[in-house]
Write a protein that holds these residues in place. Structure first.
Motif, PDB file in Angstrom:
ATOM      1  N   GLU A  33      11.714 -29.327   7.340  1.00 32.76           N
ATOM      2  CA  GLU A  33      12.747 -28.376   6.900  1.00 32.76           C
ATOM      3  C   GLU A  33      13.252 -27.642   8.103  1.00 32.76           C
ATOM      4  O   GLU A  33      11.956 -26.919   9.214  1.00 32.76           O
ATOM      5  CB  GLU A  33      12.367 -27.581   5.611  1.00 32.76           C
ATOM      6  N   ASP A  34      14.397 -27.446   8.258  1.00 37.44           N
ATOM      7  CA  ASP A  34      14.972 -26.625   9.764  1.00 37.44           C
ATOM      8  C   ASP A  34      13.855 -24.803   9.268  1.00 37.44           C
ATOM      9  O   ASP A  34      14.311 -24.587   8.477  1.00 37.44           O
ATOM     10  CB  ASP A  34      16.230 -26.268   9.812  1.00 37.44           C
ATOM     11  N   GLY A  35      14.018 -24.487  10.391  1.00 41.73           N
ATOM     12  CA  GLY A  35      13.019 -23.275   9.826  1.00 41.73           C
ATOM     13  C   GLY A  35      12.111 -22.581  10.210  1.00 41.73           C
ATOM     14  O   GLY A  35      11.911 -21.360   9.712  1.00 41.73           O
ATOM     15  N   ASP A  36      11.103 -23.413  10.149  1.00 45.02           N
ATOM     16  CA  ASP A  36      10.372 -23.598   9.924  1.00 45.02           C
ATOM     17  C   ASP A  36       9.166 -22.542  11.102  1.00 45.02           C
ATOM     18  O   ASP A  36       9.611 -22.905  12.193  1.00 45.02           O
ATOM     19  CB  ASP A  36       8.689 -24.910  10.165  1.00 45.02           C
ATOM     20  N   ARG A  37       8.770 -21.461  11.034  1.00 49.75           N
ATOM     21  CA  ARG A  37       8.271 -20.512  11.567  1.00 49.75           C
ATOM     22  C   ARG A  37       7.062 -20.523  12.192  1.00 49.75           C
ATOM     23  O   ARG A  37       6.497 -20.159  11.215  1.00 49.75           O
ATOM     24  CB  ARG A  37       9.287 -19.146  11.683  1.00 49.75           C
ATOM     25  N   ALA A  38       6.621 -20.790  13.281  1.00 53.32           N
ATOM     26  CA  ALA A  38       4.787 -20.494  14.098  1.00 53.32           C
ATOM     27  C   ALA A  38       4.525 -19.090  13.736  1.00 53.32           C
ATOM     28  O   ALA A  38       6.108 -18.136  14.181  1.00 53.32           O
ATOM     29  CB  ALA A  38       4.436 -21.542  15.024  1.00 53.32           C
ATOM     30  N   THR A  39       4.117 -18.680  13.270  1.00 56.59           N
ATOM     31  CA  THR A  39       3.285 -17.586  13.342  1.00 56.59           C
ATOM     32  C   THR A  39       1.941 -17.064  13.493  1.00 56.59           C
ATOM     33  O   THR A  39       1.124 -17.813  13.522  1.00 56.59           O
ATOM     34  CB  THR A  39       3.403 -16.810  11.690  1.00 56.59           C
ATOM     35  N   THR A  40       1.825 -15.709  14.073  1.00 50.35           N
ATOM     36  CA  THR A  40       0.103 -14.920  14.134  1.00 50.35           C
ATOM     37  C   THR A  40      -0.098 -14.783  13.137  1.00 50.35           C
ATOM     38  O   THR A  40      -0.827 -13.851  13.074  1.00 50.35           O
ATOM     39  CB  THR A  40       0.472 -14.406  15.470  1.00 50.35           C
ATOM     40  N   VAL A  41       0.713 -14.364  11.317  1.00 49.76           N
ATOM     41  CA  VAL A  41       0.362 -12.978  11.145  1.00 49.76           C
ATOM     42  C   VAL A  41      -1.168 -12.991  10.527  1.00 49.76           C
ATOM     43  O   VAL A  41      -1.255 -14.452   9.956  1.00 49.76           O
ATOM     44  CB  VAL A  41       1.339 -13.044   9.981  1.00 49.76           C
ATOM     45  N   ASP A  42      -1.658 -11.774   9.829  1.00 51.64           N
ATOM     46  CA  ASP A  42      -2.460 -11.910   9.908  1.00 51.64           C
ATOM     47  C   ASP A  42      -2.209 -12.052   8.097  1.00 51.64           C
ATOM     48  O   ASP A  42      -3.180 -11.177   7.375  1.00 51.64           O
ATOM     49  CB  ASP A  42      -3.506 -10.476   9.881  1.00 51.64           C
ATOM     50  N   HIS A  43      -1.808 -12.719   7.205  1.00 51.60           N
ATOM     51  CA  HIS A  43      -2.252 -13.326   6.269  1.00 51.60           C
ATOM     52  C   HIS A  43      -3.757 -14.239   5.373  1.00 51.60           C
ATOM     53  O   HIS A  43      -3.806 -14.610   6.482  1.00 51.60           O
ATOM     54  CB  HIS A  43      -1.664 -14.484   5.916  1.00 51.60           C
TER      55      HIS A  43
ATOM     56  N   PHE B 160       2.110 -21.296  10.197  1.00 52.01           N
ATOM     57  CA  PHE B 160       4.294 -21.598   9.609  1.00 52.01           C
ATOM     58  C   PHE B 160       4.282 -20.166   8.213  1.00 52.01           C
ATOM     59  O   PHE B 160       3.054 -20.293   7.558  1.00 52.01           O
ATOM     60  CB  PHE B 160       5.060 -22.647   9.205  1.00 52.01           C
ATOM     61  N   ALA B 161       5.561 -19.293   8.726  1.00 46.66           N
ATOM     62  CA  ALA B 161       5.777 -17.805   7.601  1.00 46.66           C
ATOM     63  C   ALA B 161       7.650 -18.537   7.305  1.00 46.66           C
ATOM     64  O   ALA B 161       7.632 -18.590   8.165  1.00 46.66           O
ATOM     65  CB  ALA B 161       4.820 -17.043   7.341  1.00 46.66           C
ATOM     66  N   ASP B 162       7.145 -18.661   6.290  1.00 45.79           N
ATOM     67  CA  ASP B 162       8.883 -17.718   5.980  1.00 45.79           C
ATOM     68  C   ASP B 162       9.451 -16.467   6.574  1.00 45.79           C
ATOM     69  O   ASP B 162       8.172 -16.090   7.128  1.00 45.79           O
ATOM     70  CB  ASP B 162       9.271 -18.074   4.800  1.00 45.79           C
ATOM     71  N   ALA B 163      10.479 -16.267   6.887  1.00 47.02           N
ATOM     72  CA  ALA B 163      10.867 -14.847   7.573  1.00 47.02           C
ATOM     73  C   ALA B 163      10.134 -13.485   6.545  1.00 47.02           C
ATOM     74  O   ALA B 163       9.569 -12.599   7.710  1.00 47.02           O
ATOM     75  CB  ALA B 163      12.221 -14.527   7.203  1.00 47.02           C
ATOM     76  N   ASP B 164      10.159 -13.577   5.730  1.00 49.53           N
ATOM     77  CA  ASP B 164       9.337 -12.901   5.087  1.00 49.53           C
ATOM     78  C   ASP B 164       8.149 -12.643   4.795  1.00 49.53           C
ATOM     79  O   ASP B 164       7.361 -11.320   3.578  1.00 49.53           O
ATOM     80  CB  ASP B 164       9.960 -12.144   3.672  1.00 49.53           C
ATOM     81  N   HIS B 165       7.089 -13.886   4.997  1.00 51.29           N
ATOM     82  CA  HIS B 165       6.167 -14.185   4.924  1.00 51.29           C
ATOM     83  C   HIS B 165       5.028 -13.884   3.159  1.00 51.29           C
ATOM     84  O   HIS B 165       3.741 -13.945   3.718  1.00 51.29           O
ATOM     85  CB  HIS B 165       5.059 -13.292   5.484  1.00 51.29           C
ATOM     86  N   ARG B 166       7.171 -14.476   2.765  1.00 51.58           N
ATOM     87  CA  ARG B 166       5.944 -14.815   0.969  1.00 51.58           C
ATOM     88  C   ARG B 166       5.318 -15.912   0.596  1.00 51.58           C
ATOM     89  O   ARG B 166       5.009 -16.807  -0.213  1.00 51.58           O
ATOM     90  CB  ARG B 166       7.445 -14.529   0.275  1.00 51.58           C
TER      91      ARG B 166
END
Length: 218
Positions: A109-119, A135-141
């Protein structure tokens, strides 16, 4: 029945074989091997065969398991895990069902975003695994991570906000996670047996049951 650690020399080999459908013999035996990493231990149960991976004396483990009325379940019995925790100084984790699928080697799926968010889910993944890619969606949900876990195996963890769940959302994000593991490589997931929603999502994404395990950490 019990055997010593020379029967099983590598957890990685055991998991790789089980992923191919070649399970340990259903002989009622518990094998003993060294701890999989410093300050960790693991108890793994397949059908009528268990493995205790911990830096404790095999004779002591054998004697403790012998006290249990059901040898087929002894390695995951709460009383044994409490005893093992006391001997190792490690904290007992949750008993999980273990499932396996295969990586697809493509980001589906296009748009998988590598993230460093502290989820919280990603923080736990980074603490317990190596080579973690999160990875996280844009809203991190919706978040997922892949990395190297027990015995160096590929593992996946996912979490979806309650508002996003339903209509196959879990299956879709798990399928996306499989795209970040090399094609054909076994990918393992640990799911609490009571988490029926997660179990259904992993099964729908092609995972199959392998066994059960509990990890102990500092």
């Amino acid at each position: 029945m019990c055997s010593d650690g020379d029967v099983v020399t590598s957890l990685a080999a055991v998991f790789a074989a089980a992923a191919d459908g070649r399970f340990p013999p259903a002989d009622g035996i518990t094998d003993f091997i060294a701890a999989p990493a410093p300050e960790t231990a693991a108890c793994i149960a397949f059908t009528a065969h268990s493995i205790v991976a911990a830096d404790v004396d095999a004779a002591d483990v054998r004697a403790e398991l012998a006290k249990r009325p059901d040898p087929l379940a002894a390695a995951l019995a709460p009383e044994f895990l409490v005893w093992l925790s006391g001997r190792t100084g490690l904290r007992v984790g949750v008993i999980d069902a273990v499932l396996v699928a295969r990586g697809t080697g493509r980001n589906v799926e296009d748009g998988d975003r590598a993230t460093t968010v502290d989820h919280p889910r990603l923080v736990r993944a980074r603490a317990r695994r190596a080579e973690v890619r999160a990875f996280a969606d844009a809203d991190h949900r919706a978040v997922f991570a892949v990395g190297r876990g027990l015995a160096g195996r590929w593992e996946v963890a996912v979490e979806i906000d309650e508002a996003r769940q339903g209509n196959g959302a879990g299956r879709r994000i798990i399928t996306r996670a499989l795209g970040h593991v090399p094609e054909g490589e076994p990918v393992f997931a640990q799911v609490s047996p009571g988490n029926a929603r997660s179990l259904r999502a992993f099964l729908a994404a092609g995972f199959v049951p392998l066994g059960a395990e509990v990890l102990l950490h500092r």
